[in-house]
Write a protein that holds these residues in place. Structure first.
Motif, mmCIF file in Angstrom:
data_model
loop_
_atom_site.group_PDB
_atom_site.id
_atom_site.type_symbol
_atom_site.label_atom_id
_atom_site.label_comp_id
_atom_site.label_asym_id
_atom_site.label_seq_id
_atom_site.Cartn_x
_atom_site.Cartn_y
_atom_site.Cartn_z
ATOM 1 N N CYS A 1 -3.124 17.547 8.450
ATOM 2 C CA CYS A 1 -3.356 16.352 8.283
ATOM 3 C C CYS A 1 -2.465 15.474 7.729
ATOM 4 N N ILE A 2 -2.555 14.049 7.671
ATOM 5 C CA ILE A 2 -1.961 13.025 6.870
ATOM 6 C C ILE A 2 -2.709 11.989 6.229
ATOM 7 N N ILE A 3 -2.259 11.599 5.235
ATOM 8 C CA ILE A 3 -3.003 10.488 4.422
ATOM 9 C C ILE A 3 -2.077 9.518 4.143
ATOM 10 N N GLY A 4 -1.927 8.368 4.577
ATOM 11 C CA GLY A 4 -1.235 7.433 3.845
ATOM 12 C C GLY A 4 -1.670 6.522 2.495
ATOM 13 N N LEU A 5 -0.815 6.358 1.730
ATOM 14 C CA LEU A 5 -1.316 5.695 0.616
ATOM 15 C C LEU A 5 -1.119 4.469 0.416
ATOM 16 N N ALA A 6 -0.616 3.641 1.459
ATOM 17 C CA ALA A 6 -0.601 2.276 1.535
ATOM 18 C C ALA A 6 -0.626 1.866 2.826
ATOM 19 N N SER A 7 -0.740 0.615 3.157
ATOM 20 C CA SER A 7 -0.877 0.027 4.515
ATOM 21 C C SER A 7 0.122 0.443 5.330
ATOM 22 N N GLY B 1 -6.120 6.551 5.406
ATOM 23 C CA GLY B 1 -5.319 6.144 4.647
ATOM 24 C C GLY B 1 -5.971 4.960 3.881
ATOM 25 N N PHE B 2 -5.088 3.982 3.606
ATOM 26 C CA PHE B 2 -5.639 2.729 2.810
ATOM 27 C C PHE B 2 -5.543 1.579 3.404
ATOM 28 N N ASP B 3 -6.167 0.519 3.090
ATOM 29 C CA ASP B 3 -6.254 -0.769 3.579
ATOM 30 C C ASP B 3 -6.791 -1.073 4.875
ATOM 31 N N LEU B 4 -6.979 -2.416 5.396
ATOM 32 C CA LEU B 4 -7.245 -2.795 6.561
ATOM 33 C C LEU B 4 -6.323 -3.789 6.909
ATOM 34 N N THR B 5 -5.477 -3.539 7.930
ATOM 35 C CA THR B 5 -4.833 -4.808 8.640
ATOM 36 C C THR B 5 -5.262 -4.450 9.968
ATOM 37 N N PRO B 6 -4.593 -5.630 10.746
ATOM 38 C CA PRO B 6 -5.185 -5.755 12.427
ATOM 39 C C PRO B 6 -4.523 -4.287 13.167
ATOM 40 N N LYS B 7 -3.376 -3.721 12.512
ATOM 41 C CA LYS B 7 -2.908 -2.358 13.461
ATOM 42 C C LYS B 7 -3.825 -1.328 12.804
ATOM 43 N N ILE B 8 -4.227 -1.250 11.723
ATOM 44 C CA ILE B 8 -5.329 -0.032 11.126
ATOM 45 C C ILE B 8 -6.347 -0.207 11.873
ATOM 46 N N THR B 9 -7.018 -1.377 11.873
ATOM 47 C CA THR B 9 -8.242 -1.679 12.585
ATOM 48 C C THR B 9 -8.182 -1.222 14.106
ATOM 49 N N ALA B 10 -7.223 -1.454 14.704
ATOM 50 C CA ALA B 10 -6.894 -1.087 16.045
ATOM 51 C C ALA B 10 -6.901 0.258 16.373
ATOM 52 N N ASN B 11 -6.142 0.893 15.410
ATOM 53 C CA ASN B 11 -6.197 2.302 15.494
ATOM 54 C C ASN B 11 -7.328 3.180 15.290
ATOM 55 N N ILE B 12 -7.958 2.653 14.252
ATOM 56 C CA ILE B 12 -9.626 3.321 13.884
ATOM 57 C C ILE B 12 -10.322 3.024 15.272
ATOM 58 N N SER C 1 -10.303 4.369 6.749
ATOM 59 C CA SER C 1 -9.198 3.851 5.799
ATOM 60 C C SER C 1 -10.008 3.307 4.705
ATOM 61 N N VAL C 2 -9.588 3.492 3.486
ATOM 62 C CA VAL C 2 -10.213 2.806 2.474
ATOM 63 C C VAL C 2 -9.757 1.277 2.131
ATOM 64 N N ASP C 3 -10.942 0.253 2.216
ATOM 65 C CA ASP C 3 -10.454 -1.034 2.146
ATOM 66 C C ASP C 3 -10.789 -1.559 0.834
ATOM 67 N N GLN C 4 -9.942 -2.317 0.077
ATOM 68 C CA GLN C 4 -10.197 -2.934 -1.199
ATOM 69 C C GLN C 4 -10.816 -4.232 -1.357
ATOM 70 N N GLN C 5 -11.176 -4.739 -0.063
ATOM 71 C CA GLN C 5 -11.876 -6.075 -0.045
ATOM 72 C C GLN C 5 -10.932 -6.894 -0.648
ATOM 73 N N PRO C 6 -9.951 -7.212 -0.401
ATOM 74 C CA PRO C 6 -8.816 -8.200 -1.260
ATOM 75 C C PRO C 6 -9.273 -9.686 -1.117
#
Length: 275
Positions: A220-226, A248-259, A267-272
């Motif tokens: 498995c792979i876990i990212g610690l940043a976006s 991993g961590f954060d929600l960006t357009p790319k991470i959202t598309a991958n999900i 992904s764990v979203d910080q609610q920035p």
């Protein structure tokens, strides 16, 4: 309606109270409330857009001035920006405590001069006395959360090995996330290896794909940043592998598309924005 009116009246009173500067205010030259907001890196990355939007909206609501600065992941620049805010007699400094060893002294100096210091987005146990409060995630718990999710969802077996891809692993929030991930993996009997992936997607892609070429049995792979979280699916593909569970961590357009495409589990979203 009467109760709603009382609630709104109470909120209005609280808002007015929040806008009144403290008696022991650092600035003496005007009645404006001036805030220096120091982003620790990477302005222009989509992660920061909701955070900056939230800060700007709050500034408008409370009629305060916010000066956004970018430290470019440089401890020395972070310190210089704090010192500049002190010299400019700002009322508030909002730092991100990614370099606590360098930043604690200047922030304590700011507080001694009556400047309010509120850490945002990243905190450190080394600097609890260098800020009055912290607004953001609890990173060790967040690391445990995503690791447990991946292990349980995909049935990662004991004795397996997982890659933990950091951004800049020396930064306090990345280190805390990694601590949580490794702790949860260890509790599940899974070995975790942290590597430094960097804050830039292209760099993270190269580092992760090269690792997978050398370690094709990675479970498995876990990212610690976006940045690393964004590129994990592409790195798996470039290494000629498939179906490696990842999150991993954060929600960006790319991470959202991958999900949405089923390429990343969670992904764990910080609610920035709310931070």
């Amino acid at each position: 309606m009467k109760k709603l009116g009382m609630v709104f009246a109470t909120l209005a009173i609280l808002s007015i109270g929040l806008m009144i500067p403290p008696v022991t205010q650092a600035k003496q030259d005007n009645n404006d409330v001036d805030v220096t907001f120091i982003v620790h890196c990477c302005l222009g990355h989509p992660f920061w857009e909701p955070l900056l939007k939230g800060a700007k909206e709050a500034a408008e609501i409370f009629n305060v001035n916010v000066d956004f600065q970018n430290a470019d992941s440089d401890p020395a620049k972070n310190v210089n920006l704090i010192e500049q805010a002190i010299a400019n007699k700002q009322d508030v400094i909002i730092p991100m405590l990614v370099h606590p060893d360098a930043m604690s002294g200047p922030l304590k100096k700011a507080m001694s001069k009556g400047i309010t210091v509120i850490a945002a987005n990243a905190d450190s146990p080394k600097a609890h006395d260098a800020r009055e409060a912290y607004v953001g995630a609890e990173f060790v718990a967040s690391g445990e959360l995503i690791a447990n999710r991946i292990v349980k969802q995909f049935g990662i077996k004991k004795g397996s090995k997982c890659l933990v891809a950091g951004g800049k692993v020396e930064e306090s929030h990345i280190a805390a996330r990694g601590q949580g991930v490794l702790s949860a993996l260890k509790a599940a009997g899974v070995q975790g290896e942290i590597i430094r992936g960097g804050d830039i997607a292209e760099q993270a892609l190269n580092v992760i794909s090269q690792y997978l070429l050398a370690n094709p049995k990675t479970a498995c792979i876990i990212g610690l940043a976006s940045a690393p979280t964004e590129v994990i699916p592409q790195a798996v593909e470039e290494a000629g592998l498939s179906n490696i569970p990842n999150g991993g961590f954060d929600l960006t357009p790319k991470i959202t598309a991958n999900i949405k495409a089923g390429l990343t589990a969670a992904s764990v979203d910080q609610q920035p924005f709310w931070q």
